[in-house]
Design an enzyme around this catalytic site. Structure first.
Site, short mmCIF file in Angstrom:
data_model
loop_
_atom_site.label_atom_id
_atom_site.label_comp_id
_atom_site.label_asym_id
_atom_site.label_seq_id
_atom_site.Cartn_x
_atom_site.Cartn_y
_atom_site.Cartn_z
N LYS A 179 -17.91 2.79 9.03
CA LYS A 179 -19.10 1.76 8.54
C LYS A 179 -20.28 1.97 9.35
O LYS A 179 -20.29 1.94 10.40
CB LYS A 179 -18.29 0.24 9.10
CG LYS A 179 -17.86 -0.64 7.97
CD LYS A 179 -17.10 -1.66 8.65
CE LYS A 179 -17.95 -2.88 8.45
NZ LYS A 179 -17.61 -4.09 9.44
C1 E4P Z 1 -18.18 -7.16 7.49
O1 E4P Z 1 -18.39 -6.11 7.35
C2 E4P Z 1 -18.53 -8.06 8.70
O2 E4P Z 1 -17.80 -7.34 9.95
C3 E4P Z 1 -18.33 -9.38 8.36
O3 E4P Z 1 -17.51 -9.75 7.35
C4 E4P Z 1 -19.34 -10.29 8.94
O4 E4P Z 1 -18.98 -11.54 8.88
P1 E4P Z 1 -19.70 -12.85 9.73
O5 E4P Z 1 -20.91 -12.97 8.93
O6 E4P Z 1 -18.57 -13.85 9.60
O7 E4P Z 1 -19.59 -12.50 11.15
#
Ligand code: E4P
Length: 230
Positions: free
Chosen positions: A87
């Site tokens: 990622k």
């Molecule tokens: C996705 O890749 C992120 O890890 C995540 O969904 C961010 O979510 P949040 O806004 O609840 O921190």
């Protein structure tokens, strides 16, 4: 449709893998930092053991240069194996790393997407998934679902194969509207994932079924009756 949970909590992951049609796990440095014991390598190996080699495991880089990201992707893939995605937050260095990794056949999810144009350029760089943040957009009085639906539309119009892995959800309504918009995958916290099947009328219905059955058959169940229990 892919269901992915956004968690590094091994108990939550184990539960979701046992009870739900789970396609994978995503993490980010914030999520990892919540699992305080500090043993990152053991943690990611344990998560892989729980989900098995066939489910997707998206692990976020902490490097900020293309070279660093590529090295981390190689090392992480070596440690966790299976269906692995690096990622990478969208940035010039991140896109450079994406193009290099794709040439090597390493799968990439470009994350921290807040605009349609970020998603399009990430897809053109070769991202397998792009991850727009629905709730964080809603929180700044933008429209997370609209951004996702326009990304889906852009990808269709330009015959792009990248998939939309919508992320950052706080409500079932956000999830529903996002999947209606055509996003191919969602990642969400385990508690919200479990809430997707919650409805008080379902609980009432189950309780009524049990009460009516017991009014005639007491504590005998179907198997007992088939096996001749009186
Ligand atoms: C996705 O890749 C992120 O890890 C995540 O969904 C961010 O979510 P949040 O806004 O609840 O921190």
């Amino acid at each position: 449709m892919y269901y992915i949970i956004d968690s590094a909590n091994t108990d939550e992951i184990r539960r979701c893998a046992e009870f739900y049609p789970l396609d994978g796990v995503t993490t980010n440095p914030t999520i990892i930092s919540r699992e305080h014991n500090g043993d990152f390598v053991t943690l990611i190996k344990t998560i892989r053991e729980i989900i098995g080699p066939d489910r997707m495991f998206h692990i976020q880089t902490t490097a900020s240069t293309a070279e660093g990201i590529v090295k981390e992707a190689h090392a992480l893939r070596e440690v966790v194996g299976g269906d692995f995605y690096i990622k990478i937050p969208v940035s010039p260095e991140g896109l450079k790393a994406t193009m290099r990794l794709k040439k090597e056949g390493i799968k990439v999810t470009v994350t921290a997407i807040f605009t349609q144009q970020q998603a399009l350029i990430a897809a053109c760089a070769g991202a397998d998934f792009v991850a727009p943040y629905v709730n964080r957009l809603d929180n700044i009085v933008s429209d997370g679902v609209l951004v996702v639906s326009e990304i889906v539309e852009l990808f269709k119009k330009h015959n792009i194969n990248s998939k939309v892995l919508a992320a950052s959800f706080k409500s079932v309504e956000q999830v529903h509207k996002t999947v209606m918009s055509g996003a191919q995958a969602i990642t969400l916290a385990p508690k919200l994932f479990e809430n997707l099947i919650y409805h008080p009328l379902t609980l009432n219905a189950i309780s009524d079924f049990n009460r009516d059955w017991e009014s005639v058959y007491g504590d005998r169940d179907i198997l007992g009756l088939i096996n001749g229990e009186q």
